[in-house]
Every structure is written in C-alpha cells, then in structure tokens.
Design a protein around this motif. Structure first.
Motif, PDB file in Angstrom:
ATOM      1  N   VAL A  77      36.983  43.993  35.180  1.00 55.67           N
ATOM      2  CA  VAL A  77      37.369  44.954  36.155  1.00 55.67           C
ATOM      3  C   VAL A  77      38.178  44.429  37.371  1.00 55.67           C
ATOM      4  O   VAL A  77      37.626  43.316  37.931  1.00 55.67           O
ATOM      5  N   ASP A  78      39.076  44.982  37.848  1.00 55.86           N
ATOM      6  CA  ASP A  78      39.716  44.480  38.850  1.00 55.86           C
ATOM      7  C   ASP A  78      39.965  45.743  39.702  1.00 55.86           C
ATOM      8  O   ASP A  78      39.847  47.013  39.311  1.00 55.86           O
ATOM      9  N   ALA A  79      39.834  45.971  41.166  1.00 50.25           N
ATOM     10  CA  ALA A  79      40.024  46.530  42.063  1.00 50.25           C
ATOM     11  C   ALA A  79      40.704  47.898  41.795  1.00 50.25           C
ATOM     12  O   ALA A  79      40.742  48.947  41.957  1.00 50.25           O
ATOM     13  N   TRP A  93      38.122  41.965  47.155  1.00 54.79           N
ATOM     14  CA  TRP A  93      37.571  41.875  45.906  1.00 54.79           C
ATOM     15  C   TRP A  93      37.790  40.712  45.043  1.00 54.79           C
ATOM     16  O   TRP A  93      38.965  40.417  45.131  1.00 54.79           O
ATOM     17  N   PRO A  94      37.174  40.378  44.324  1.00 58.90           N
ATOM     18  CA  PRO A  94      37.288  39.266  43.324  1.00 58.90           C
ATOM     19  C   PRO A  94      38.626  39.595  42.355  1.00 58.90           C
ATOM     20  O   PRO A  94      38.488  40.834  42.192  1.00 58.90           O
ATOM     21  N   MET A  95      39.346  39.068  41.904  1.00 55.64           N
ATOM     22  CA  MET A  95      40.522  39.478  41.054  1.00 55.64           C
ATOM     23  C   MET A  95      39.932  39.816  39.600  1.00 55.64           C
ATOM     24  O   MET A  95      40.535  41.089  39.400  1.00 55.64           O
ATOM     25  N   LYS A  96      38.755  39.376  39.363  1.00 57.80           N
ATOM     26  CA  LYS A  96      38.329  39.738  37.891  1.00 57.80           C
ATOM     27  C   LYS A  96      36.455  39.662  38.271  1.00 57.80           C
ATOM     28  O   LYS A  96      36.313  38.574  38.421  1.00 57.80           O
ATOM     29  N   VAL A  97      35.999  40.656  37.755  1.00 62.58           N
ATOM     30  CA  VAL A  97      34.568  40.839  37.802  1.00 62.58           C
ATOM     31  C   VAL A  97      34.040  41.240  36.285  1.00 62.58           C
ATOM     32  O   VAL A  97      34.860  42.101  35.656  1.00 62.58           O
ATOM     33  N   VAL A  98      33.442  40.426  35.714  1.00 61.75           N
ATOM     34  CA  VAL A  98      32.588  40.648  34.336  1.00 61.75           C
ATOM     35  C   VAL A  98      31.314  40.656  34.703  1.00 61.75           C
ATOM     36  O   VAL A  98      30.338  39.941  35.029  1.00 61.75           O
ATOM     37  N   GLY A  99      30.592  41.946  34.411  1.00 60.05           N
ATOM     38  CA  GLY A  99      29.304  42.132  34.604  1.00 60.05           C
ATOM     39  C   GLY A  99      29.067  42.075  36.229  1.00 60.05           C
ATOM     40  O   GLY A  99      29.606  42.745  37.007  1.00 60.05           O
ATOM     41  N   ASP A 100      28.165  41.358  36.699  1.00 57.39           N
ATOM     42  CA  ASP A 100      28.057  41.002  38.214  1.00 57.39           C
ATOM     43  C   ASP A 100      28.888  39.816  38.553  1.00 57.39           C
ATOM     44  O   ASP A 100      28.679  39.526  39.604  1.00 57.39           O
ATOM     45  N   ALA A 123      31.858  37.234  39.239  1.00 58.73           N
ATOM     46  CA  ALA A 123      33.478  37.109  39.606  1.00 58.73           C
ATOM     47  C   ALA A 123      33.895  36.041  38.868  1.00 58.73           C
ATOM     48  O   ALA A 123      33.442  34.697  38.961  1.00 58.73           O
ATOM     49  N   VAL A 124      34.823  36.243  38.142  1.00 62.17           N
ATOM     50  CA  VAL A 124      35.262  35.291  36.725  1.00 62.17           C
ATOM     51  C   VAL A 124      36.395  34.467  37.428  1.00 62.17           C
ATOM     52  O   VAL A 124      37.137  33.463  36.994  1.00 62.17           O
ATOM     53  N   ASP A 184      43.057  32.338  48.151  1.00 64.24           N
ATOM     54  CA  ASP A 184      42.362  31.754  46.792  1.00 64.24           C
ATOM     55  C   ASP A 184      40.821  31.892  47.149  1.00 64.24           C
ATOM     56  O   ASP A 184      40.560  32.142  47.927  1.00 64.24           O
ATOM     57  N   ALA A 185      40.032  31.094  46.133  1.00 66.16           N
ATOM     58  CA  ALA A 185      38.860  30.932  46.049  1.00 66.16           C
ATOM     59  C   ALA A 185      38.348  30.118  47.310  1.00 66.16           C
ATOM     60  O   ALA A 185      37.070  30.321  47.426  1.00 66.16           O
TER      61      ALA A 185
END
Length: 346
Positions: free
Chosen positions: A31-33, A69-76, A78-79, A137-138
């Motif tokens: 998911v991305d925002a 928001w994180p760029m990509k979220v899988v489940g809970d 942030a990948v 960035d992170a």
C-alpha cells in the motif's frame, strides 16, 4: 460513457481488494498513500461510506510524527521507509474531495490534523527556487532533486489544502505561497526537474495538477500528442513502448476536461473502455504489438482513475470539478527569461 450503475460496480471492485486494516493495495500487495487515497476518492463517488472511513483510519494509523507515510507498507510493516512528498500532499486532495462529495464537516475536522501535518512536511521540502524535492529518506535526509509529475500533483494538494483550511477557519497562508512558487517553477522552469520525459505523466501532469492552464496548456499538450496518444486505444505509459495504460488515459481525459476540451476528453475515456473486465474492474494496460494485457493484472488505481474521470465528465457528485477548480491564479506562469529565477542547470 459508463452508467452510474457501472461506476458503482467498479467502486465495489476496489472495495473487494481492500484489506481488513483498511489499506487498498497495489496488485503486488503493498500500500502507498497516494494510490490508496485515489481509491478512497473513487469509492466516495459511489457512496461506499464504510470502506472510505476505514481507508482514512488506515492513513491516520500509519502517518508518522513528521507528517509523512512510508513509501510502501505491507501488513503493518514499512518495507520502504522513505517519505515521498507527493504521497503526503495527496491527503489534502482526498479530504477536500470528500467534503465536496459528502458535505461532512465533522469528518473533515476529525482528519484536519492529519492534513496539516502532511502539508507542513511537504512545504518543508521546498527549495529556494520553488520546486519540492521528491522524498525525505529513511534517515531524514531530503533528496537532491525534484520530480515534475510529483510536484504537479503536490501543487493540487497544496491548493486543496488551502481551500480546506479556509473552510475550516484555520488559514494556512504559507501553503498558498508554496503553491504559487511551485506553479511558477512547473510552468516556466522544466530544467528544475529530473528528466523523466519518456513517461506520459511528465507531459500532461502540469495541466492535470492545475499549474498550467489556458493557451499554454493547449500548446503543451499539442507538443507530445502524437507521441503518446494511440487512437482508439488510449495513451502510452512511456513513449518508447507499444503499451497503453488506463489510468494515464483517464488522467489525460481529466486534464482535457479541466481545459474545457470535452470532446477529446470523452473520446479518450471511450477509447480506454476496452480495458474493462466483466466484474467492473479494469486491466492496468494493453500491449498492442503483442495484443496482450500487460502487466497481467487489474489494479485498483486504474479503476479509481476511471471513476474520477466519469465523475468529471458526467457530474455525478459535487467532487467532479476537483481537477478543474484547483488551478493556479493567472499571472504566475510568466516567461522564464524575464522572471529572475536562478536556472536549475546551465
């Protein structure tokens, strides 16, 4: 055109892929925002209140302290942990659209702190000249360059944020100033952005996001019309591949509608309907040399773009004009050789 019943069917195909936690994923599962919000806007057009509410709850749950928001979220998880500026800005488009569609002030008030934090994050990434770099960035470091498509979308986000702020009695003049500066760079200084010109989005997004309008917009679209538009099928995603994509075709239709060019907008919208599946969802694209769907997927964001275009062209809700009505004031797009800005590159 597609019927109101077909619009609802397409929105229900988006709801069908929504996760239990409220996130609306890409076909590959993350998911991305930005795409998530576009899907919420589409479901709002169809009146699917419960999944829309869960979707905004997902945004609130995953927003970070800095407003991003994180760029990509899988489940809970942030990948990809960087925070894209255009992802953060789009929440204001979604919330202003929700207000226009539903008139629900209480909903906007509840989510207003989320929008304020997000747009302040975006404004904090603006350069002295006016472009907004694409991420932090992170580790919290801002990127060294800006993206034209992303900035054009951010321009719309800032304009929607200003409108929402004024409606809620909490004006944010620094957002308006940031939008004005960004509009000028988008219109007059293409050298300020990384070269992604093979992508059709970099061609039409300054119009779609409201930074370029009037005669300058018609001239901009005319320059690459023959490069990207494939009569009867839609528009190419990239200039050098025999591949049309539904989302980009619908976005160009929205840009044309914003200019009052309804005939070409309607024609493009009709051209891409070959991507419609019997369940109301839409294939992402069509490789017309091999005559195969590519990639072999049906994506929520494509269905969402279809619904937003249908609303603009048919006036299904009060949100149908959101791409028409958030343009930069005239006078911000002067000639670059006279504006006094420092060029981005020699």
């Amino acid at each position: 055109m597609i019927s109101r019943e077909q619009v609802v069917q397409t929105a229900e195909s988006i709801a069908a892929i929504q996760q239990d936690d409220g996130g609306v994923p890409w076909p590959e599962g993350h998911v991305d925002a930005w795409n998530h919000i576009e899907c919420l806007m589409a479901m709002a057009v169809a009146g699917l209140r419960e999944p829309v509410g869960r979707g905004y709850a997902w945004l609130a749950a995953h927003q970070r302290e800095d407003g991003s928001w994180p760029m990509k979220v899988v489940g809970d998880a942030a990948v990809e942990r960087g925070g894209e500026s255009n992802h953060a800005a789009y929440v204001a488009v979604g919330l202003w659209h929700h207000w226009l569609v539903t008139g629900e002030r209480a909903f906007a008030e509840e989510r207003w702190p989320m929008a304020k934090a997000a747009l302040d994050y975006v404004a904090g990434l603006q350069t002295e000249r006016g472009e907004i770099v694409w991420e932090r960035d992170a580790h919290g470091r801002p990127a060294t360059y800006a993206l034209l498509t992303g900035c054009a979308s951010i321009h719309q986000g800032l304009r929607c944020g200003v409108l929402l702020a004024d409606r809620l009695g909490d004006p944010q003049p620094h957002w308006e100033l940031a939008a004005d500066r960004l509009a000028h760079v988008l219109a007059a200084h293409p050298e300020a952005f990384a070269d992604k010109s093979r992508y059709s989005m970099d061609w039409y997004y300054p119009v779609l996001g409201g930074a370029v309008r009037g005669q300058a917009a018609f001239e901009l679209l005319e320059r690459e019309w023959g490069t990207f538009v494939v009569p009867g099928l839609g528009i190419r995603c990239v200039s050098d591949q025999p591949w049309v994509t539904g989302a980009e075709t619908c976005e160009l239709a929205l840009a044309l509608d914003a200019l009052g060019d309804r005939d070409r907008a309607v024609a493009l919208f009709a051209d891409m309907q070959h991507l419609r599946h019997e369940d109301g969802s839409y294939w992402t694209g069509w490789q017309f040399a091999n005559r195969k769907h590519f990639p072999y997927e049906r994506s929520g964001y494509t269905s969402a773009a279809v619904i937003l275009a249908a609303d603009a062209l048919q006036g299904l809700t009060g949100g149908g004009g959101i791409f028409r009505d958030t343009a930069a004031p005239s006078g911000l797009t002067g000639r670059p050789e006279l504006c006094g800005c420092t060029p981005a590159r020699a």
